[in-house]
Design a protein around this motif. Sequence first.
Motif, PDB file in Angstrom:
ATOM      1  N   MET A 165       0.828  -1.212   0.000  1.00 58.55           N
ATOM      2  CA  MET A 165       0.000   0.000   0.000  1.00 58.55           C
ATOM      3  C   MET A 165       0.862   1.261   0.000  1.00 58.55           C
ATOM      4  N   ARG A 166       2.023   1.185   0.597  1.00 57.23           N
ATOM      5  CA  ARG A 166       2.902   2.349   0.643  1.00 57.23           C
ATOM      6  C   ARG A 166       3.417   2.717  -0.750  1.00 57.23           C
ATOM      7  N   GLU A 167       3.297   1.792  -1.681  1.00 55.86           N
ATOM      8  CA  GLU A 167       3.736   2.065  -3.044  1.00 55.86           C
ATOM      9  C   GLU A 167       2.585   2.496  -3.946  1.00 55.86           C
ATOM     10  N   MET A 168       1.352   2.468  -3.426  1.00 53.66           N
ATOM     11  CA  MET A 168       0.181   2.724  -4.270  1.00 53.66           C
ATOM     12  C   MET A 168       0.198   4.098  -4.913  1.00 53.66           C
ATOM     13  N   ALA A 201       3.435  12.509   2.888  1.00 57.87           N
ATOM     14  CA  ALA A 201       2.072  12.549   2.359  1.00 57.87           C
ATOM     15  C   ALA A 201       1.673  11.232   1.708  1.00 57.87           C
ATOM     16  N   ILE A 202       2.555  10.631   0.921  1.00 57.25           N
ATOM     17  CA  ILE A 202       2.174   9.389   0.241  1.00 57.25           C
ATOM     18  C   ILE A 202       2.129   8.222   1.232  1.00 57.25           C
ATOM     19  N   THR A 203       2.941   8.272   2.279  1.00 56.04           N
ATOM     20  CA  THR A 203       2.861   7.242   3.317  1.00 56.04           C
ATOM     21  C   THR A 203       1.584   7.411   4.133  1.00 56.04           C
ATOM     22  N   TYR A 204       1.250   8.652   4.430  1.00 56.39           N
ATOM     23  CA  TYR A 204       0.006   8.948   5.137  1.00 56.39           C
ATOM     24  C   TYR A 204      -1.193   8.512   4.295  1.00 56.39           C
ATOM     25  N   ALA A 205      -1.125   8.747   2.990  1.00 55.80           N
ATOM     26  CA  ALA A 205      -2.206   8.336   2.092  1.00 55.80           C
ATOM     27  C   ALA A 205      -2.446   6.832   2.163  1.00 55.80           C
ATOM     28  N   ALA A 206      -1.365   6.060   2.296  1.00 54.62           N
ATOM     29  CA  ALA A 206      -1.519   4.608   2.443  1.00 54.62           C
ATOM     30  C   ALA A 206      -2.276   4.276   3.716  1.00 54.62           C
TER      31      ALA A 206
END
Length: 405
Positions: A165-168, A201-206
Amino acid sequence: MNVVVFVVDRLHAGFLGAYGNTWIETPAFDRWAADSCVFAQFLIDSPDLARLYRSYWSGLHAMCARPGADAGRPVLPALFSSSGAATALVTDEESLTRSAMAAQFDECVLVEPCWQPEIAADVSQTQLARGTMAALSWLEQANGPFLLWCHLAGLGRTWDAPASMREMYRQEGDPPAFPAADPPDRQLNAEADPDEAWAAAITYAAQVTVLDQCLGAFDEYFRGSRFAADTALVFTSARGFPLGEHGRIGPGNQSLFGELVQAPLMIRLPDGTGALQRRFDLVEPCDVWATLLSLGGIVHRPDSPTAIDLTPILRGEGSAARDRLCAAGAGERAIRTPAWFLRQSASCELYVKPDDFWEANNVAVRCPEIVECLGDALVEFDQTVQHGRAADLPPLPRALVEGLD
């Protein structure tokens, strides 16, 4: 009517589709919003959890310091219990369980947090999933009428979204997602690499995607349960999570900017009343207290200096007749009107609303009269809630409500 309240701490409203996000996949939130009345201008009155829950559970604004105001005052779970409803608090926030107000719940279920957070192998192993399952377990054995309050520390304590998910949300050229499960908390200096905020931000988005899947599982169970036809569902957050908007990643000094004080609020009634509404009334936590009491059919309640019952709005019968919201933090205060947001700390910062949604352009130097008038209105509010009702305040001048021509 039964009531279920979901409070997910540190959820940034700007990461939900119902609040303008377009790049994070949140189908469960989108469905919940479509079936709910969405309040687009819900602001907490304090980022301090104890003061905030005083508002949620007792209807007393965070700035209300009346002598003896809390003494003998019945709180939300006690009022529900007195009406014959079972009450339960499900949470992984241990500090919340130690409060005198929480002791008024019939049952308190503590979901043990992971003291050494690790990235989960799949969603079912995340802390958010454990909290959601605890709420579902309580519902499975519940008998109505009831009040279930579920508070999850959520996105402020553990970023344990699985590696996949962290790569999504990463695209070519993006920085790698954070490699650890501990949320960041640091001040950014002028030389900070902008990639650091984007990585957060992208880690939080996951993590938001994990929350969305958990909410989806809860919703799927709930829609098929025996309570679906007679239960109101409320979703909100206790506080947001700064992600570099004002030089900070993480809760840190709790500056009263929108990324911290703007919170989602969605109310879903079992008969569909209020669905597909998007409201721009100024709404605060004490309003949630008053609304829950109405949904629970509790007529006799203590007075509140600021609370407005939102049930008429849900039915399309009115609006929240309020021209200002006020908040207090550690050494800071703020006031929000339909046209302005003023933050008072060591200096004053002024932002145009609703255009400047996340407070990017400080116009205090250009509008000193507005700064002065809003400061006076904030003092007036503070004085009034100590001995009277905010509803008795005189209306704000037109320029503070409608802005400058």
